[in-house]
Design a protein around this motif. Sequence first.
Motif, PDB file in Angstrom:
ATOM      1  N   PHE A  46     -12.984  -1.211   8.459  1.00 29.59           N
ATOM      2  CA  PHE A  46     -13.273  -2.501   7.843  1.00 29.59           C
ATOM      3  C   PHE A  46     -14.209  -2.328   6.650  1.00 29.59           C
ATOM      4  O   PHE A  46     -13.979  -2.894   5.573  1.00 29.59           O
ATOM      5  CB  PHE A  46     -13.885  -3.438   8.876  1.00 29.59           C
ATOM      6  N   ARG A  47     -15.267  -1.571   6.835  1.00 33.47           N
ATOM      7  CA  ARG A  47     -16.245  -1.391   5.754  1.00 33.47           C
ATOM      8  C   ARG A  47     -15.658  -0.624   4.575  1.00 33.47           C
ATOM      9  O   ARG A  47     -15.921  -0.954   3.414  1.00 33.47           O
ATOM     10  CB  ARG A  47     -17.479  -0.665   6.286  1.00 33.47           C
ATOM     11  N   ALA A  48     -14.856   0.382   4.867  1.00 31.26           N
ATOM     12  CA  ALA A  48     -14.288   1.210   3.796  1.00 31.26           C
ATOM     13  C   ALA A  48     -13.132   0.501   3.090  1.00 31.26           C
ATOM     14  O   ALA A  48     -12.952   0.637   1.873  1.00 31.26           O
ATOM     15  CB  ALA A  48     -13.815   2.543   4.357  1.00 31.26           C
ATOM     16  N   GLY A  49     -12.323  -0.218   3.861  1.00 31.12           N
ATOM     17  CA  GLY A  49     -11.156  -0.876   3.282  1.00 31.12           C
ATOM     18  C   GLY A  49     -10.115   0.095   2.785  1.00 31.12           C
ATOM     19  O   GLY A  49      -9.278  -0.251   1.947  1.00 31.12           O
ATOM     20  N   SER A  50     -10.152   1.328   3.293  1.00 27.67           N
ATOM     21  CA  SER A  50      -9.226   2.363   2.835  1.00 27.67           C
ATOM     22  C   SER A  50      -8.819   3.253   4.004  1.00 27.67           C
ATOM     23  O   SER A  50      -9.676   3.664   4.795  1.00 27.67           O
ATOM     24  CB  SER A  50      -9.881   3.228   1.758  1.00 27.67           C
ATOM     25  N   PRO A  51      -7.527   3.596   4.105  1.00 27.21           N
ATOM     26  CA  PRO A  51      -7.077   4.499   5.171  1.00 27.21           C
ATOM     27  C   PRO A  51      -7.739   5.868   5.105  1.00 27.21           C
ATOM     28  O   PRO A  51      -7.778   6.585   6.107  1.00 27.21           O
ATOM     29  CB  PRO A  51      -5.565   4.616   4.933  1.00 27.21           C
ATOM     30  N   ALA A  52      -8.273   6.231   3.943  1.00 25.72           N
ATOM     31  CA  ALA A  52      -8.925   7.532   3.793  1.00 25.72           C
ATOM     32  C   ALA A  52     -10.119   7.679   4.731  1.00 25.72           C
ATOM     33  O   ALA A  52     -10.537   8.794   5.056  1.00 25.72           O
ATOM     34  CB  ALA A  52      -9.377   7.736   2.343  1.00 25.72           C
ATOM     35  N   ALA A  53     -10.671   6.549   5.182  1.00 22.76           N
ATOM     36  CA  ALA A  53     -11.833   6.586   6.075  1.00 22.76           C
ATOM     37  C   ALA A  53     -11.440   6.888   7.513  1.00 22.76           C
ATOM     38  O   ALA A  53     -12.311   7.085   8.358  1.00 22.76           O
ATOM     39  CB  ALA A  53     -12.566   5.249   6.022  1.00 22.76           C
ATOM     40  N   CYS A  54     -10.141   6.956   7.789  1.00 24.83           N
ATOM     41  CA  CYS A  54      -9.670   6.989   9.175  1.00 24.83           C
ATOM     42  C   CYS A  54      -9.246   8.366   9.682  1.00 24.83           C
ATOM     43  O   CYS A  54      -8.428   8.461  10.602  1.00 24.83           O
ATOM     44  CB  CYS A  54      -8.514   6.000   9.332  1.00 24.83           C
TER      45      CYS A  54
ATOM     46  N   HIS B  90       0.829  -1.207   0.000  1.00 20.83           N
ATOM     47  CA  HIS B  90       0.000   0.000   0.000  1.00 20.83           C
ATOM     48  C   HIS B  90       0.866   1.261   0.000  1.00 20.83           C
ATOM     49  O   HIS B  90       0.588   2.215  -0.736  1.00 20.83           O
ATOM     50  CB  HIS B  90      -0.927   0.017   1.219  1.00 20.83           C
ATOM     51  N   SER B  91       1.907   1.257   0.802  1.00 23.20           N
ATOM     52  CA  SER B  91       2.788   2.428   0.889  1.00 23.20           C
ATOM     53  C   SER B  91       3.468   2.697  -0.443  1.00 23.20           C
ATOM     54  O   SER B  91       3.619   3.856  -0.858  1.00 23.20           O
ATOM     55  CB  SER B  91       3.834   2.226   1.985  1.00 23.20           C
ATOM     56  N   LYS B  92       3.868   1.634  -1.131  1.00 23.91           N
ATOM     57  CA  LYS B  92       4.518   1.791  -2.437  1.00 23.91           C
ATOM     58  C   LYS B  92       3.563   2.423  -3.433  1.00 23.91           C
ATOM     59  O   LYS B  92       3.932   3.354  -4.158  1.00 23.91           O
ATOM     60  CB  LYS B  92       5.005   0.427  -2.942  1.00 23.91           C
ATOM     61  N   ARG B  93       2.314   1.936  -3.453  1.00 20.07           N
ATOM     62  CA  ARG B  93       1.308   2.501  -4.369  1.00 20.07           C
ATOM     63  C   ARG B  93       1.029   3.963  -4.062  1.00 20.07           C
ATOM     64  O   ARG B  93       0.784   4.767  -4.960  1.00 20.07           O
ATOM     65  CB  ARG B  93       0.002   1.699  -4.281  1.00 20.07           C
ATOM     66  N   ALA B  94       1.047   4.301  -2.778  1.00 17.18           N
ATOM     67  CA  ALA B  94       0.721   5.666  -2.356  1.00 17.18           C
ATOM     68  C   ALA B  94       1.941   6.583  -2.358  1.00 17.18           C
ATOM     69  O   ALA B  94       1.819   7.778  -2.085  1.00 17.18           O
ATOM     70  CB  ALA B  94       0.106   5.642  -0.961  1.00 17.18           C
ATOM     71  N   GLY B  95       3.120   6.051  -2.653  1.00 22.54           N
ATOM     72  CA  GLY B  95       4.334   6.865  -2.661  1.00 22.54           C
ATOM     73  C   GLY B  95       4.766   7.293  -1.268  1.00 22.54           C
ATOM     74  O   GLY B  95       5.344   8.364  -1.098  1.00 22.54           O
ATOM     75  N   LEU B  96       4.500   6.448  -0.280  1.00 24.38           N
ATOM     76  CA  LEU B  96       4.830   6.766   1.108  1.00 24.38           C
ATOM     77  C   LEU B  96       6.024   5.931   1.574  1.00 24.38           C
ATOM     78  O   LEU B  96       6.263   4.835   1.066  1.00 24.38           O
ATOM     79  CB  LEU B  96       3.623   6.479   2.008  1.00 24.38           C
ATOM     80  N   PRO B  97       6.767   6.442   2.553  1.00 25.78           N
ATOM     81  CA  PRO B  97       7.903   5.672   3.072  1.00 25.78           C
ATOM     82  C   PRO B  97       7.426   4.436   3.815  1.00 25.78           C
ATOM     83  O   PRO B  97       6.309   4.400   4.331  1.00 25.78           O
ATOM     84  CB  PRO B  97       8.585   6.661   4.029  1.00 25.78           C
ATOM     85  N   PHE B  98       8.261   3.419   3.860  1.00 27.20           N
ATOM     86  CA  PHE B  98       7.888   2.203   4.567  1.00 27.20           C
ATOM     87  C   PHE B  98       9.102   1.556   5.202  1.00 27.20           C
ATOM     88  O   PHE B  98      10.198   1.557   4.650  1.00 27.20           O
ATOM     89  CB  PHE B  98       7.215   1.185   3.640  1.00 27.20           C
TER      90      PHE B  98
ATOM     91  N   GLY C  67      -1.331  -0.107  13.422  1.00 22.24           N
ATOM     92  CA  GLY C  67      -1.870   1.195  13.042  1.00 22.24           C
ATOM     93  C   GLY C  67      -1.005   2.319  13.573  1.00 22.24           C
ATOM     94  O   GLY C  67      -0.774   3.332  12.893  1.00 22.24           O
ATOM     95  N   HIS C  68      -0.479   2.154  14.789  1.00 23.70           N
ATOM     96  CA  HIS C  68       0.439   3.153  15.340  1.00 23.70           C
ATOM     97  C   HIS C  68       1.745   3.187  14.544  1.00 23.70           C
ATOM     98  O   HIS C  68       2.351   4.250  14.377  1.00 23.70           O
ATOM     99  CB  HIS C  68       0.729   2.851  16.809  1.00 23.70           C
ATOM    100  N   HIS C  69       2.172   2.036  14.042  1.00 24.57           N
ATOM    101  CA  HIS C  69       3.371   1.996  13.204  1.00 24.57           C
ATOM    102  C   HIS C  69       3.142   2.788  11.918  1.00 24.57           C
ATOM    103  O   HIS C  69       4.015   3.548  11.485  1.00 24.57           O
ATOM    104  CB  HIS C  69       3.724   0.536  12.889  1.00 24.57           C
ATOM    105  N   VAL C  70       1.970   2.621  11.328  1.00 24.38           N
ATOM    106  CA  VAL C  70       1.628   3.388  10.117  1.00 24.38           C
ATOM    107  C   VAL C  70       1.627   4.886  10.438  1.00 24.38           C
ATOM    108  O   VAL C  70       2.138   5.698   9.661  1.00 24.38           O
ATOM    109  CB  VAL C  70       0.260   2.944   9.554  1.00 24.38           C
ATOM    110  N   GLN C  71       1.056   5.255  11.566  1.00 23.48           N
ATOM    111  CA  GLN C  71       1.073   6.664  11.976  1.00 23.48           C
ATOM    112  C   GLN C  71       2.507   7.163  12.119  1.00 23.48           C
ATOM    113  O   GLN C  71       2.810   8.308  11.739  1.00 23.48           O
ATOM    114  CB  GLN C  71       0.334   6.826  13.307  1.00 23.48           C
ATOM    115  N   HIS C  72       3.370   6.333  12.661  1.00 19.49           N
ATOM    116  CA  HIS C  72       4.773   6.725  12.842  1.00 19.49           C
ATOM    117  C   HIS C  72       5.461   6.912  11.492  1.00 19.49           C
ATOM    118  O   HIS C  72       6.149   7.918  11.265  1.00 19.49           O
ATOM    119  CB  HIS C  72       5.488   5.653  13.666  1.00 19.49           C
ATOM    120  N   LEU C  73       5.281   5.967  10.579  1.00 18.52           N
ATOM    121  CA  LEU C  73       5.955   6.031   9.280  1.00 18.52           C
ATOM    122  C   LEU C  73       5.493   7.216   8.440  1.00 18.52           C
ATOM    123  O   LEU C  73       6.288   7.811   7.705  1.00 18.52           O
ATOM    124  CB  LEU C  73       5.714   4.733   8.506  1.00 18.52           C
ATOM    125  N   THR C  74       4.225   7.537   8.526  1.00 21.34           N
ATOM    126  CA  THR C  74       3.666   8.622   7.723  1.00 21.34           C
ATOM    127  C   THR C  74       3.782   9.983   8.403  1.00 21.34           C
ATOM    128  O   THR C  74       3.316  10.984   7.866  1.00 21.34           O
ATOM    129  CB  THR C  74       2.184   8.350   7.408  1.00 21.34           C
TER     130      THR C  74
END
Length: 199
Positions: free
Chosen positions: A180-188, A22-30, A89-96
């Motif tokens: 879960f319903r959205a399946g996308s971080p944009a919902a968060c 997901h990070s690669k598709r979004a151009g985000l660090p991982f 999820g906290h790891h994702v918050q940290h990376l982004t």
Amino acid sequence: MPSAKRYLTSVLNCLNTSWAAHSKRAGLPFAKARIGFITKPRRYCGGSWGKAAAIYCGAERRFLVLLDDDTLSNPWDLFNFQIVTHEYGHHVQHLTRMARAFDYYPYKGKKELNEQIRRNELQAECLGGVFMRSFWDSLDRTRDDWDELLDITRESGDEWTKARDHGKGRNIAAWLDKGFRAGSPAACNTWTAPSSKVS
């Protein structure tokens, strides 16, 4: 204990693979997260353990899971799966760098600070739901299983309400379900939600 460690480590490996893509598709660090296990609470990442089931440390890009009697009695339980996805999820918050923005976000007084802490925690919960949606079909679970997990989340969340740092059980379950319903971080984006949704 070995089976619990193997199971939760396998969940982490799936999380690393999924979020890397997901990070690669979004151009985000991982960078991969790591996991560790303890059998009794101890200080971690500069703070006391408290009543947490697991704690993420951004400085180490690692989280520890407390392998207590509840975890060990059923290491394949969906609730244990969800605990790992929340910490990730906290790891994702940290990376982004969302975590860094949270650390420096201004606040006036303890009440406002507590609300911001809840927004941060509920966002991690929602991100956990996003991953669970992407992985759900491979778990051979039913809609009833999901509803049961939401019920358990509501009940366990209510035990945290007095701490004022994770939100009411109904809101924890609602953000988990929203991801879960959205399946996308944009919902968060908990940061634009009304206070009632993060109480």
